[in-house]
Each structure stands twice: as structure tokens, then as C-alpha cells.
Design a protein around this motif. Sequence first.
Motif, PDB file in Angstrom:
ATOM      1  N   ASP A 151       0.820  -1.211   0.000  1.00  0.00           N
ATOM      2  CA  ASP A 151       0.000   0.000   0.000  1.00  0.00           C
ATOM      3  C   ASP A 151       0.856   1.264   0.000  1.00  0.00           C
ATOM      4  N   LEU A 196      -7.108   5.212  -0.551  1.00  0.00           N
ATOM      5  CA  LEU A 196      -5.995   5.317   0.398  1.00  0.00           C
ATOM      6  C   LEU A 196      -5.200   6.604   0.168  1.00  0.00           C
ATOM      7  N   ARG A 218      -4.452   9.561   2.773  1.00  0.00           N
ATOM      8  CA  ARG A 218      -3.118   9.632   3.377  1.00  0.00           C
ATOM      9  C   ARG A 218      -2.242  10.742   2.816  1.00  0.00           C
ATOM     10  N   GLN A 232      -0.500  -4.747   3.325  1.00  0.00           N
ATOM     11  CA  GLN A 232      -1.751  -4.016   3.548  1.00  0.00           C
ATOM     12  C   GLN A 232      -2.002  -3.979   5.058  1.00  0.00           C
ATOM     13  N   PRO A 249      -8.224   0.439   4.677  1.00  0.00           N
ATOM     14  CA  PRO A 249      -8.447   1.833   4.262  1.00  0.00           C
ATOM     15  C   PRO A 249      -9.560   2.539   5.017  1.00  0.00           C
ATOM     16  N   TYR A 293      -8.703   4.950   7.715  1.00  0.00           N
ATOM     17  CA  TYR A 293      -8.157   6.283   7.405  1.00  0.00           C
ATOM     18  C   TYR A 293      -9.251   7.295   7.055  1.00  0.00           C
TER      19      TYR A 293
END
Lengths: 89, 255
Positions: B99, B137, B141, B167, B171, B174
Motif C-alpha cells: 500500500d 488510500l 493519506r 496491507q 483503508p 483512514y
Amino acid sequence: MCTMIAEQIQIEGSGKGASGWFTLRQANVSYDHPFNAPLEHALNLDFVNEAQGVGARVAVEISAQSARTLAETILAVLAEAEAGGFVED
Amino acid sequence: MVEYQTNMYEGMLAETVMMQGAGGDTINAYFARPLGPGPFPGVVLAHHAPGWDEWYREATRKFAHHGYLAISPNLYFREGHGAPEDVAAKARAVRGVPDDQAVGDLEGAMRFLRSLPISNGKIGAFGTCSGGRHVYLAACRVQGFDAVADLWGGRVVMAPPEITDKQPVAPIEYTKDLSCPLLGLFGEEDRSPSPEQVAQHEQELKRLGKSYEFHMYPNAGHGFFYYDRAAYRQEAAVDGWQRALAFFAKHLAGA
């Protein structure tokens, strides 16, 4: 990858790819998206030789039921061969 | 969105370029842009699990046709080179790319577009399948995306056994950091993500007060845009493309 279900094993043998026969070193087994089979997910078998690049690959994509039948059949054939004393390893 | 008239001039440049990705690595990317001085908004495309393939080149050119600087980085660059399927098969065998690496490559593509003198400074992200997960993601991020479209990205919601070194965080965890509006397009018959997982994701977005639009198509499963696959659903694909283009037109217009 959407399922991320994959395993790699070391194997010995030969496979016939796009450029003819080559020595097989690994088999990658995954249950994930196929490239060609009309299935959302398939049991994918890639017989490869990583040292020869990504193109050294014999690809098979089959349904889960086909894969079960194949696995059972392989074991049954090997058992019959062992019973007959034909298996050398 | 550019509404073409038959008497308009139309031109496009599409080519392979090199760009800086995760960890400062140089990777290749497919870049398409309208001809002309701009300024143009931009879209970063994250390819799907089946690889950096012809469909993604077509999708990249489609965005350029509609007036976007569009770039699709080769997220499998480090797996080696060959036919897209063979490269993708190698990535599949090792359970995909990390990721952190995918997010870094997408951030690099975003910076590449924003650095161009013909950029209007607004950059979106679009991805399908694993690419949908990757753009979500990245939008959580990394700062700098102005809109993100996640099309049937699986494993946004992950069960504990699915967590791996590559991973390490689901996700959905987040979501509090999502920094831009989100469009989600999904199929009712999909199993990754399942309608239940999509509902769970939507609940989290709602709880955190995020800007999002989710559309769940009946009679559609995973990958219903892909005209070259059995999963193709014409009606849903046409509607989905319209929604995606309208979404980016709304959020990426010049300042």
C-alpha cells in the motif's frame, strides 16, 4: 488484487509457453480475478520460471469446481501410479 | 467537461513518460493531455489488478478527450516488464504491491500533473478494482487531491485475518483523514466489495461528516465498465461514466 489469496510453490518440470518449452521452477496458485475466463474470480495456475522473466508463464484459469475436480484427479492418478510402483520420488 | 461541437478543433498528445514515484523511484506512466495552453484540471488513474493494460490507456485518453491532463502510473513497474497480463500475474502471485508504494506512486503522479504549466492546480484521482482501493488510500493519506472516484475498490473494509505486511491498515480506518469529495460506484452483485461492506464504508463517511456520493447499480457486479469482459453492463457503465465525468467537472473546475 482484490482477494489477495495466492501461494507460490517450487516445482520441477517443463511447460510449453508462447515461445515453446521451458524449464518450470515455480507454480503460483491464486483465487483472484482471471484475465480471460468469464468469471469474477477463478482458480488461477501460473507455471513460471522467474529467472527467465515474466513471459515465461503457462497460464490456466478455471472455475472453483473445475479446480477441485482437477486436484482430486491429480491425487487419484498419483495414487494409482504409486500403487503400480511407477512413482520414483 | 468539454462538450465537443463538430466544428471544433480537437487534438491530444498521449505518450509514455517517466515520473518520480514512491521512495524517489523513477517509474513509467501513460500520460495523455489535450493540446492547447489550458489551463486544464488533472486526473491520476490507478490501474486495476489485471494490470497496466490497454483498458487503462483508453480510460486515460478518455479523460484527456474530456479536457483533463490524465496520467496512469505503472504501479507494477517494479515487477519487471513484459506483456501487461504477465506482469500482473507476477504481482498477483505475490499478493499485490505494498500500500505504501502504491500511495507514493499516486502522490508522485499528482505532483507530476500539478507541476505542469498547463495545470489549473486541481487534481482528481480515479481507480477501479484494486485501483479504487489505492486512490481511496491516497486521498486519505496524502494531501493534494481535490476529488477521488473509487469504482468497486475491494478490501476497503478488511477483516483482521486479511491484514498483511503489505496491507497493514484497512483503508476504512483512514476515513477521518479523507481530504476531498468522494464518488463511489458499485455493483449490487459484487462480492469484493460486497453491498454490506459498501454500506459499512458509507456509514463511516456519514459519521465523520465527509462529502461523498455513492451509487449502487442493480444487475451489476465487479468491473461493470470493462467492455472486454463478461462483467460489462452497458447501462450501468454509461451512467457511471457520466457520473464520474460530472463529478470531476464539478470539483476540478479552475479556481
